[in-house]
Write a protein that holds these residues in place. Structure first.
Motif, PDB file in Angstrom:
ATOM      1  N   THR A  81       0.817  -1.219   0.000  1.00 21.34           N
ATOM      2  CA  THR A  81       0.000   0.000   0.000  1.00 21.34           C
ATOM      3  C   THR A  81       0.848   1.264   0.000  1.00 21.34           C
ATOM      4  O   THR A  81       0.304   2.365  -0.090  1.00 21.34           O
ATOM      5  CB  THR A  81      -0.954   0.044   1.203  1.00 21.34           C
ATOM      6  OG1 THR A  81      -0.188   0.167   2.415  1.00 21.34           O
ATOM      7  CG2 THR A  81      -1.836  -1.190   1.264  1.00 21.34           C
ATOM      8  N   ASP A  82       2.163   1.129   0.109  1.00 19.62           N
ATOM      9  CA  ASP A  82       3.045   2.301   0.096  1.00 19.62           C
ATOM     10  C   ASP A  82       3.031   2.914  -1.304  1.00 19.62           C
ATOM     11  O   ASP A  82       3.219   2.214  -2.296  1.00 19.62           O
ATOM     12  CB  ASP A  82       4.466   1.895   0.490  1.00 19.62           C
ATOM     13  CG  ASP A  82       5.357   3.088   0.766  1.00 19.62           C
ATOM     14  OD1 ASP A  82       5.616   3.859  -0.187  1.00 19.62           O
ATOM     15  OD2 ASP A  82       5.796   3.248   1.914  1.00 19.62           O
ATOM     16  N   ALA A  83       2.810   4.206  -1.385  1.00 16.89           N
ATOM     17  CA  ALA A  83       2.706   4.887  -2.678  1.00 16.89           C
ATOM     18  C   ALA A  83       4.059   5.165  -3.315  1.00 16.89           C
ATOM     19  O   ALA A  83       4.131   5.461  -4.512  1.00 16.89           O
ATOM     20  CB  ALA A  83       1.941   6.195  -2.507  1.00 16.89           C
ATOM     21  N   ASP A  84       5.157   5.075  -2.535  1.00 16.31           N
ATOM     22  CA  ASP A  84       6.460   5.489  -3.049  1.00 16.31           C
ATOM     23  C   ASP A  84       7.541   4.420  -3.072  1.00 16.31           C
ATOM     24  O   ASP A  84       8.475   4.520  -3.863  1.00 16.31           O
ATOM     25  CB  ASP A  84       6.988   6.662  -2.212  1.00 16.31           C
ATOM     26  CG  ASP A  84       6.055   7.856  -2.245  1.00 16.31           C
ATOM     27  OD1 ASP A  84       5.568   8.199  -3.343  1.00 16.31           O
ATOM     28  OD2 ASP A  84       5.785   8.432  -1.165  1.00 16.31           O
ATOM     29  N   HIS A  85       7.452   3.415  -2.211  1.00 21.44           N
ATOM     30  CA  HIS A  85       8.559   2.478  -2.052  1.00 21.44           C
ATOM     31  C   HIS A  85       8.164   1.046  -2.388  1.00 21.44           C
ATOM     32  O   HIS A  85       7.117   0.567  -1.950  1.00 21.44           O
ATOM     33  CB  HIS A  85       9.096   2.525  -0.622  1.00 21.44           C
ATOM     34  CG  HIS A  85       9.622   3.870  -0.242  1.00 21.44           C
ATOM     35  ND1 HIS A  85       8.879   4.772   0.481  1.00 21.44           N
ATOM     36  CD2 HIS A  85      10.802   4.469  -0.519  1.00 21.44           C
ATOM     37  CE1 HIS A  85       9.581   5.886   0.644  1.00 21.44           C
ATOM     38  NE2 HIS A  85      10.757   5.725   0.047  1.00 21.44           N
ATOM     39  N   ALA A  86       9.035   0.362  -3.108  1.00 28.41           N
ATOM     40  CA  ALA A  86       8.871  -1.069  -3.374  1.00 28.41           C
ATOM     41  C   ALA A  86       9.213  -1.841  -2.109  1.00 28.41           C
ATOM     42  O   ALA A  86       9.882  -1.329  -1.204  1.00 28.41           O
ATOM     43  CB  ALA A  86       9.775  -1.500  -4.519  1.00 28.41           C
ATOM     44  N   PHE A  87       8.764  -3.090  -2.050  1.00 31.38           N
ATOM     45  CA  PHE A  87       9.058  -3.954  -0.914  1.00 31.38           C
ATOM     46  C   PHE A  87       9.518  -5.300  -1.444  1.00 31.38           C
ATOM     47  O   PHE A  87       8.856  -5.904  -2.288  1.00 31.38           O
ATOM     48  CB  PHE A  87       7.820  -4.137  -0.027  1.00 31.38           C
ATOM     49  CG  PHE A  87       8.089  -4.966   1.197  1.00 31.38           C
ATOM     50  CD1 PHE A  87       8.733  -4.424   2.293  1.00 31.38           C
ATOM     51  CD2 PHE A  87       7.706  -6.297   1.239  1.00 31.38           C
ATOM     52  CE1 PHE A  87       8.985  -5.189   3.419  1.00 31.38           C
ATOM     53  CE2 PHE A  87       7.958  -7.073   2.358  1.00 31.38           C
ATOM     54  CZ  PHE A  87       8.601  -6.516   3.448  1.00 31.38           C
TER      55      PHE A  87
END
Length: 149
Positions: free
Chosen positions: A95-101
């Motif tokens: 759900t993070d709009a900026d960072h890959a996981f």
């Protein structure tokens, strides 16, 4: 003393409870994946179980992943029925709009909660008994005059 139930399992990494009294046992990833912002992926755990009749397992998010990285489970809780014998997979969502996981094999990605579940007898009736709540739902108890209660 807490009740226990024996659950036969096939897995290279048996789920473990991190602390005494924990409801959920940690499930780990059996494969690598990269979740870009807003992306979801079905991640295998390598876990196959045989729940006894009358039990269900729920796959739920890990609070640390949600709070620190915005990682949750799309269909939370995921339901594992007693008759299912396939691999438990986790549908993770970033759900993070900026960072890959990045998910690596062995990373704790979800928790498994095993619970007894009764069968329901659904009995058709013409009316339901009244309650104080009635038909109120979807936030009906949180606001009175437009201000948080």
């Amino acid at each position: 003393m807490m009740d226990t139930v024996d659950v036969p399992i096939i897995s290279a990494h048996v789920p473990v409870y991190a602390h005494p009294g924990d409801a959920g046992a940690d499930l780990v990833a059996a494969e690598a994946a990269r979740l870009e912002p807003g992306q979801r992926a079905l991640i295998g755990t390598g876990v196959r179980i045989a729940l006894p009749e009358g039990y269900v397992a729920f796959v739920v998010p890990r609070s640390g992943l949600a709070a620190k990285h915005g990682i949750t489970i799309v269909n939370a809780p995921g339901t594992v029925d007693a008759g299912y014998r396939g691999e438990i997979k986790v549908s993770l969502l970033n759900t993070d709009a900026d960072h890959a996981f990045d998910v690596a094999p062995g990373d704790r990605i979800a928790q498994l909660i095993v619970m007894p579940v009764p069968r329901a007898n659904f009995i058709p009736v013409d009316a339901l008994p009244d309650t104080a709540r009635g038909e109120g739902g979807f936030g009906s108890t949180g606001y009175t005059t437009g201000q948080p209660a």
